[in-house]
Write an enzyme that holds these catalytic residues in place. Structure first.
Site, PDB file in Angstrom:
ATOM      1  N   ASP A 167      -1.823  -1.110   5.741  1.00 60.32           N
ATOM      2  CA  ASP A 167      -1.976  -0.394   7.380  1.00 60.32           C
ATOM      3  C   ASP A 167      -3.834  -0.518   7.389  1.00 60.32           C
ATOM      4  O   ASP A 167      -4.199  -0.021   8.488  1.00 60.32           O
ATOM      5  CB  ASP A 167      -1.591   0.836   7.481  1.00 60.32           C
ATOM      6  CG  ASP A 167      -2.329   1.966   6.455  1.00 60.32           C
ATOM      7  OD1 ASP A 167      -2.233   1.690   5.239  1.00 60.32           O
ATOM      8  OD2 ASP A 167      -2.803   2.969   6.892  1.00 60.32           O
ATOM      9  N   LYS A 171     -11.474   6.092  -3.342  1.00 59.96           N
ATOM     10  CA  LYS A 171     -11.934   7.364  -2.646  1.00 59.96           C
ATOM     11  C   LYS A 171     -13.584   7.760  -2.895  1.00 59.96           C
ATOM     12  O   LYS A 171     -14.254   8.093  -1.878  1.00 59.96           O
ATOM     13  CB  LYS A 171     -11.007   8.615  -3.168  1.00 59.96           C
ATOM     14  CG  LYS A 171      -9.983   8.315  -2.512  1.00 59.96           C
ATOM     15  CD  LYS A 171      -9.559   8.031  -0.948  1.00 59.96           C
ATOM     16  CE  LYS A 171      -8.372   7.729  -0.658  1.00 59.96           C
ATOM     17  NZ  LYS A 171      -8.363   6.602   0.461  1.00 59.96           N
ATOM     18  N   HIS A 212     -15.182   5.447  -0.526  1.00 57.09           N
ATOM     19  CA  HIS A 212     -14.738   5.935   0.866  1.00 57.09           C
ATOM     20  C   HIS A 212     -15.870   7.225   1.230  1.00 57.09           C
ATOM     21  O   HIS A 212     -16.213   6.983   2.311  1.00 57.09           O
ATOM     22  CB  HIS A 212     -13.358   6.659   1.024  1.00 57.09           C
ATOM     23  CG  HIS A 212     -12.949   6.907   2.448  1.00 57.09           C
ATOM     24  ND1 HIS A 212     -11.394   6.948   2.408  1.00 57.09           N
ATOM     25  CD2 HIS A 212     -13.515   7.444   3.392  1.00 57.09           C
ATOM     26  CE1 HIS A 212     -11.329   7.189   3.765  1.00 57.09           C
ATOM     27  NE2 HIS A 212     -12.559   7.600   4.306  1.00 57.09           N
ATOM     28  N   ARG A 272     -10.481  -2.253  -3.560  1.00 53.56           N
ATOM     29  CA  ARG A 272     -10.331  -2.968  -2.414  1.00 53.56           C
ATOM     30  C   ARG A 272     -12.022  -3.015  -1.988  1.00 53.56           C
ATOM     31  O   ARG A 272     -12.619  -2.132  -2.241  1.00 53.56           O
ATOM     32  CB  ARG A 272      -9.412  -2.341  -1.139  1.00 53.56           C
ATOM     33  CG  ARG A 272      -7.928  -2.267  -1.563  1.00 53.56           C
ATOM     34  CD  ARG A 272      -7.387  -1.481  -0.617  1.00 53.56           C
ATOM     35  NE  ARG A 272      -5.825  -1.262  -1.048  1.00 53.56           N
ATOM     36  CZ  ARG A 272      -5.194  -0.543  -0.948  1.00 53.56           C
ATOM     37  NH1 ARG A 272      -5.446   0.690  -0.174  1.00 53.56           N
ATOM     38  NH2 ARG A 272      -3.912  -0.444  -1.239  1.00 53.56           N
ATOM     39  N   ASP A 308       0.833  -1.222   0.053  1.00 53.84           N
ATOM     40  CA  ASP A 308      -0.051   0.055   0.022  1.00 53.84           C
ATOM     41  C   ASP A 308       1.043   1.354  -0.074  1.00 53.84           C
ATOM     42  O   ASP A 308       2.416   1.199  -0.020  1.00 53.84           O
ATOM     43  CB  ASP A 308      -0.968   0.100   1.268  1.00 53.84           C
ATOM     44  CG  ASP A 308      -1.836   1.157   1.471  1.00 53.84           C
ATOM     45  OD1 ASP A 308      -2.195   1.788   0.612  1.00 53.84           O
ATOM     46  OD2 ASP A 308      -1.671   1.849   2.526  1.00 53.84           O
ATOM     47  N   MET A 338     -11.288   3.836   5.646  1.00 56.76           N
ATOM     48  CA  MET A 338      -9.849   3.894   5.034  1.00 56.76           C
ATOM     49  C   MET A 338      -9.503   2.541   4.177  1.00 56.76           C
ATOM     50  O   MET A 338      -9.772   1.738   4.793  1.00 56.76           O
ATOM     51  CB  MET A 338      -8.903   4.417   5.834  1.00 56.76           C
ATOM     52  CG  MET A 338      -7.565   4.840   5.356  1.00 56.76           C
ATOM     53  SD  MET A 338      -7.662   6.064   4.088  1.00 56.76           S
ATOM     54  CE  MET A 338      -7.970   7.460   5.334  1.00 56.76           C
ATOM     55  N   ALA A 383      -0.144   5.183   1.423  1.00 56.42           N
ATOM     56  CA  ALA A 383      -0.331   6.105   2.593  1.00 56.42           C
ATOM     57  C   ALA A 383      -0.320   5.182   3.717  1.00 56.42           C
ATOM     58  O   ALA A 383      -1.162   4.419   3.867  1.00 56.42           O
ATOM     59  CB  ALA A 383      -1.581   6.775   2.433  1.00 56.42           C
ATOM     60  N   ALA A 424     -13.373  10.069   9.483  1.00 53.53           N
ATOM     61  CA  ALA A 424     -12.885   9.912   8.201  1.00 53.53           C
ATOM     62  C   ALA A 424     -11.987   8.505   8.139  1.00 53.53           C
ATOM     63  O   ALA A 424     -11.952   8.038   7.021  1.00 53.53           O
ATOM     64  CB  ALA A 424     -12.093  11.029   8.001  1.00 53.53           C
TER      65      ALA A 424
END
Length: 279
Positions: free
Chosen positions: A196, A62, A65, A170, A21, A58, A23, A54
């Protein structure tokens, strides 16, 4: 993979590929580029979003998201109160349209390398591993992030953005598998997905890979490196334990603090493979 898989059909070799990944994993300690920009995009519509809110979805693409944020009960209530109706897909489109240029503009600002990333890359390449990557970022953001990472010395062999593939992102396996194809790796069980987030771990598992979760450097703890350094060892352990529990519950085979600890995890995975284990 069933424990009864015949020995002749099990993978017995070394790890060949690492799928990272971005970020919270390779760059952006604490994973702030996606979260803060989402907060700012919602603020432009008069909707307050907390950092904790927010962070919940994650790892998703986006657009997804933003949609998932709008479905959180408290966020949905605020939206209903302001606009008199639930958030619709057209609203998600509008939020995404506001979010995207902000993300492109700011991604480099947040994307310093996570300590240890360069040294780990050198070690893993010296062991013959190919380096892939994928992200919840769309291509237009990745095209800004990749040169910024390269300026800092970090190069990957392949990078897949969440809108590169028709199948989507994902928690499906497609971005991870696209890396396998591009890198020419012959067995998904020879790959490790490092992430993460819970959707990122799900991605690796769906692709049939080993998975390594990151407890302190990314979204699950959500602190900058400076903020983490100010904590007591006891407080750090509390964060580590909570993040590790969530990532382990998602199915991570191993959970480490950050990319700096990856070589030991790869050694442990290769030991499990030598003992006959499969992901």
């Amino acid at each position: 993979m069933s424990a009864t898989t015949p020995a002749a059909r099990r993978y017995h070799g070394p790890i060949q590929g690492l799928i990272f990944d971005w970020a919270g994993t390779l760059v952006d300690f604490g994973s702030f580029a996606p979260t803060q920009v989402l907060i700012d995009a919602f603020a432009g519509f008069g909707i307050r979003i907390s950092m904790a809110e927010a962070r919940l979805p994650m790892g998703l693409a986006k657009w997804d998201h933003i949609q998932a944020l709008g479905k959180q009960p408290e966020v949905a209530r605020r939206w209903q109160e302001r606009f008199g109706k639930p958030m619709q897909d057209l609203d998600v489109d509008a939020l995404y349209a506001a979010f995207l240029p902000l993300q492109v503009e700011r991604v480099a600002q947040y994307s310093d390398l996570i300590p240890g990333a360069l040294a780990v890359m050198v070690q893993m390449r010296a062991r013959g591993m190919r380096i892939g990557s994928c992200s919840g970022y769309p291509r237009v953001v990745m095209d800004r992030l990749l040169p910024h990472a390269l300026q800092q010395g970090l190069r990957v062999d392949h990078a897949v953005a969440t809108d590169d593939l028709k199948a989507g992102g994902r928690p499906g396996p497609w971005m991870a598998l696209a890396n396998v194809i591009e890198l020419g790796i012959g067995d998904v069980r020879a790959c490790v997905k490092i992430d993460d987030t819970v959707p990122g771990i799900s991605e690796g598992l769906a692709a049939g890979m080993w998975t390594v979760g990151l407890s302190l450097s990314g979204n699950e703890t959500g602190l900058t490196l400076a903020e983490l350094a100010q904590l007591t060892p006891s407080d750090i352990e509390t964060h580590r334990a909570a993040a590790s529990a969530r990532l382990t519950a998602a199915g991570a085979h191993f959970v480490i603090d950050s990319i700096a600890d990856l070589p030991a995890a790869i050694d442990a995975i290769e030991a499990r493979i030598a003992a006959g284990d499969q992901p």
